[in-house]
Design a protein around this motif. Structure first.
Motif, PDB file in Angstrom:
ATOM      1  N   PRO B 103       3.275  -3.156  -6.626  1.00 50.02           N
ATOM      2  CA  PRO B 103       4.588  -3.683  -6.188  1.00 50.02           C
ATOM      3  C   PRO B 103       4.565  -4.066  -4.704  1.00 50.02           C
ATOM      4  O   PRO B 103       3.660  -3.684  -3.956  1.00 50.02           O
ATOM      5  CB  PRO B 103       5.516  -2.493  -6.455  1.00 50.02           C
ATOM      6  N   MET B 104       5.538  -4.840  -4.330  1.00 46.18           N
ATOM      7  CA  MET B 104       5.584  -5.396  -2.978  1.00 46.18           C
ATOM      8  C   MET B 104       5.678  -4.284  -1.923  1.00 46.18           C
ATOM      9  O   MET B 104       5.181  -4.452  -0.817  1.00 46.18           O
ATOM     10  CB  MET B 104       6.828  -6.307  -2.838  1.00 46.18           C
ATOM     11  N   VAL B 129       8.260   5.837  -5.203  1.00 46.41           N
ATOM     12  CA  VAL B 129       7.880   4.402  -5.365  1.00 46.41           C
ATOM     13  C   VAL B 129       6.521   4.313  -6.039  1.00 46.41           C
ATOM     14  O   VAL B 129       6.322   3.557  -6.970  1.00 46.41           O
ATOM     15  CB  VAL B 129       7.891   3.674  -3.990  1.00 46.41           C
ATOM     16  N   TYR B 130       5.625   5.145  -5.536  1.00 44.06           N
ATOM     17  CA  TYR B 130       4.258   5.143  -6.114  1.00 44.06           C
ATOM     18  C   TYR B 130       4.288   5.559  -7.578  1.00 44.06           C
ATOM     19  O   TYR B 130       3.716   4.885  -8.438  1.00 44.06           O
ATOM     20  CB  TYR B 130       3.336   6.058  -5.276  1.00 44.06           C
ATOM     21  N   GLN B 135       1.928   4.176 -10.567  1.00 45.66           N
ATOM     22  CA  GLN B 135       1.201   5.149 -11.423  1.00 45.66           C
ATOM     23  C   GLN B 135       1.491   4.920 -12.918  1.00 45.66           C
ATOM     24  O   GLN B 135       0.606   5.064 -13.756  1.00 45.66           O
ATOM     25  CB  GLN B 135       1.588   6.580 -11.011  1.00 45.66           C
ATOM     26  N   ALA B 136       2.779   4.540 -13.195  1.00 45.15           N
ATOM     27  CA  ALA B 136       3.133   4.328 -14.618  1.00 45.15           C
ATOM     28  C   ALA B 136       2.268   3.246 -15.280  1.00 45.15           C
ATOM     29  O   ALA B 136       1.668   3.491 -16.336  1.00 45.15           O
ATOM     30  CB  ALA B 136       4.633   3.960 -14.697  1.00 45.15           C
ATOM     31  N   PRO B 137       2.128   2.077 -14.679  1.00 41.44           N
ATOM     32  CA  PRO B 137       1.215   1.078 -15.329  1.00 41.44           C
ATOM     33  C   PRO B 137      -0.243   1.525 -15.344  1.00 41.44           C
ATOM     34  O   PRO B 137      -0.958   1.250 -16.309  1.00 41.44           O
ATOM     35  CB  PRO B 137       1.372  -0.189 -14.473  1.00 41.44           C
ATOM     36  N   LEU B 138      -0.647   2.261 -14.301  1.00 39.84           N
ATOM     37  CA  LEU B 138      -2.058   2.715 -14.274  1.00 39.84           C
ATOM     38  C   LEU B 138      -2.325   3.687 -15.414  1.00 39.84           C
ATOM     39  O   LEU B 138      -3.382   3.656 -16.049  1.00 39.84           O
ATOM     40  CB  LEU B 138      -2.413   3.366 -12.924  1.00 39.84           C
ATOM     41  N   TRP B 156       5.235   7.321   6.249  1.00 37.09           N
ATOM     42  CA  TRP B 156       4.781   6.832   4.936  1.00 37.09           C
ATOM     43  C   TRP B 156       3.681   7.706   4.417  1.00 37.09           C
ATOM     44  O   TRP B 156       3.182   8.545   5.141  1.00 37.09           O
ATOM     45  CB  TRP B 156       4.316   5.383   5.046  1.00 37.09           C
ATOM     46  N   LEU B 157       3.273   7.457   3.226  1.00 41.87           N
ATOM     47  CA  LEU B 157       2.231   8.301   2.617  1.00 41.87           C
ATOM     48  C   LEU B 157       1.001   7.439   2.299  1.00 41.87           C
ATOM     49  O   LEU B 157       1.099   6.338   1.737  1.00 41.87           O
ATOM     50  CB  LEU B 157       2.746   8.925   1.300  1.00 41.87           C
ATOM     51  N   ARG B 158      -0.118   7.984   2.736  1.00 49.33           N
ATOM     52  CA  ARG B 158      -1.360   7.351   2.277  1.00 49.33           C
ATOM     53  C   ARG B 158      -1.722   7.934   0.940  1.00 49.33           C
ATOM     54  O   ARG B 158      -1.551   9.133   0.747  1.00 49.33           O
ATOM     55  CB  ARG B 158      -2.511   7.625   3.270  1.00 49.33           C
ATOM     56  N   PHE B 159      -2.154   7.150   0.042  1.00 46.84           N
ATOM     57  CA  PHE B 159      -2.490   7.712  -1.280  1.00 46.84           C
ATOM     58  C   PHE B 159      -3.891   7.259  -1.662  1.00 46.84           C
ATOM     59  O   PHE B 159      -4.395   6.235  -1.197  1.00 46.84           O
ATOM     60  CB  PHE B 159      -1.483   7.267  -2.358  1.00 46.84           C
TER      61      PHE B 159
END
Lengths: 337, 174
Positions: B103-104, B129-130, B135-138, B156-159
């Motif tokens: 996503p954007m 948001v993640y 995560q849902a499509p992954l 923000w969060l690095r993932f």
């Protein structure tokens, strides 16, 4: 090489021509090596080559290229000379215009070159391979006697007589006699001899002989004992060729008629004259002749034998001879068959 | 022994007729021989030609075999290239789809493609948001998905998202 091979494949045709007084005899033999396969004999009423003879000869010669035409020489001008030495030939005969051959290095027979050319010309259509002399024929026919016996040998043909004297293979005398040309002159000569004998002027008059003188002369015959004894004379008279007489006895006797009597008398005259030449001519080595061997090619009657025996005191032996066959024999000798 | 006054004429078996016959036979034999020679020669050349053609044929057959091997190899290469191309296309589409999935509001900083998985590095404004948008499509694509977060200086969060597809399924696909 190739020719010899082909020659062995073909048979040989021997054409033998003998010209007689008024006719010609042609005897043909077909041979394969030494074997006679076929033979034919024909007489023609001509002494010259005519179409009939040509077609007869060609009917045999067309079968093979190996044909040989032989002719017995009928030349008047031929003879025999008792030497082969060229330097001595002239002593006996003028051989410049003659063709001659030496026989066995002992003696020579000759004939006229012109006559040879004439023969070749007459037989031009069929050609000529061999021309034989009657003397070589005589020598071949009496081969067994000539080498061992001293005698006179005579070949009697229709119109010729070939006479020779041999002493153990050595020719002493040879003469060719033509009955047609010499007959009349000899007859004249004989009649002259007879008239000479009957010449009264020159005959012996018995009245003129002085008997006493002659008796004295006869005393010389006192040595008569030195002569041959009577027994030896008997032996001499019995010196006969028994073998020949036996041979002669098997042959048919030809009775004489008037015609044969004349011819035989003529032959006798010619032989008598020739023998006189032989004894008289100093060129020839004269030896006393006791025996006569006759090769009879025409069938002489007993008259001739009788004349010779009774008039000339010769022992006469007659052998029948087929002249064309003898020519064929000579051809075979030439060809080595 | 020569008894004759004249010499005999020369006799020869080669008469005119025989000469003609021999000439005829010679010419005939010569023609037959020449014809035979010609046929022999032709036969020889035919045999030579045949042998040459056989050798040529053998060479051609050999080259055909070699070419067949080459063709088979090329076909295999082609099949392989097509497979690679297809895989690449699939991969390209997958990556394109993957980027479409992002996503954007999430920014990817790094992506690692594994044989049986995908590791994504990025920055997300927050965990929700993640979870909802990425995560849902992954999870629908991969069998196993592991995510880890750590905060950045600006809040923000690095993932790091590690996703795997099970091996059994991969073998089935192959």
């Amino acid at each position: 090489m190739l020719d010899n091979f082909f020659e062995s494949l073909y048979s040989k045709v021997l054409v033998n021509i003998v010209v007689k007084r008024a006719s010609t005899t042609i005897y043909i033999e077909t041979c394969s090596k030494s074997t006679v396969l076929n033979s034919a004999e024909e007489s023609f009423d001509s002494i010259l080559l005519n179409e009939e003879m040509v077609s007869f000869v060609k009917s045999f010669t067309k079968e093979t290229p190996f044909f040989y035409i032989s002719i017995l020489d009928m030349s008047d001008d031929q003879g025999a000379i008792p030497t082969c030495d060229k330097n001595r030939l002239e002593h006996y005969y003028d051989i410049h215009s003659s063709e001659y051959k030496c026989y066995d290095k002992k003696w020579t027979y000759h004939t006229s070159k012109t006559d040879l050319y004439a023969i070749e010309k007459v037989y031009k259509k069929i050609g000529v391979d061999y021309i034989f002399s009657p003397f070589s024929m005589l020598a071949n026919f009496f081969k067994d006697k000539i080498e061992t016996t001293m005698a006179m040998y005579i070949l009697i043909q229709d119109s010729f007589i070939s006479l020779s004297v041999f002493d153990e293979g050595r020719l002493l005398y040879g003469e060719h006699l033509d009955m047609q040309t010499t007959g009349e002159s000899d007859d004249e000569m004989l009649s002259q001899d007879i008239s000479d004998d009957l010449d009264i002027q020159s005959s012996i008059n018995l009245e003129d002989i002085d008997v006493i003188d002659d008796m004295e002369a006869l005393d010389d015959f006192g040595d008569i004992e030195d002569l041959d004894s009577l027994e030896e004379i008997d032996e001499f008279s019995e010196n006969k060729d028994i073998e020949e007489e036996f041979y002669e006895a098997e042959e048919p006797v030809i009775e004489s008629n008037e015609n044969s009597f004349n011819e035989d008398y003529q032959r006798y005259s010619l032989i008598h004259t020739a023998l006189g030449h032989y004894y008289d001519d100093e060129k020839y080595e004269s030896q006393f002749i006791e025996s006569v061997y006759i090769a009879d090619g025409v069938g002489v009657s007993t008259d001739l034998k009788r004349y010779l025996e009774e008039e000339m005191f010769l022992s006469v032996y007659v052998r029948q001879l087929n002249i064309p066959m003898e020519v064929a024999q000579l051809t075979k000798m030439e060809l080595g068959l | 022994m020569r008894l004759s006054y004249i010499a005999p004429r020369k006799k020869s078996a080669f008469t005119q007729e025989l000469q003609l016959l021999l000439t005829f036979f010679t010419i005939t034999l010569l023609m037959i021989f020449l014809t035979y020679s010609f046929l022999l020669f032709k036969n020889y050349t035919f045999v030579q030609d045949r042998n040459e053609k056989l050798v040529e044929k053998e060479n051609i057959m050999n080259s055909i075999d070699a070419m067949k091997v080459q063709i088979a190899f090329i076909e295999k290469q082609k099949a392989l290239s097509e497979k690679v191309y297809t895989k690449n296309t699939v991969l390209k589409d997958s990556i394109s789809n993957l980027f479409d999935l992002v996503p954007m509001r999430i920014t990817l900083s790094r992506a690692e493609l594994l044989h049986n998985g995908l590791i994504l590095y990025g920055v997300t404004p927050n965990r929700d948001v993640y979870n909802f948008m990425l995560q849902a499509p992954l999870r629908s694509i991969f069998h196993r998905t592991y995510s880890s977060f750590y905060p950045t200086e600006n809040g923000w969060l690095r993932f790091v998202s590690t996703n795997y597809i099970d091996n059994e399924e991969l073998v089935d696909e192959e």
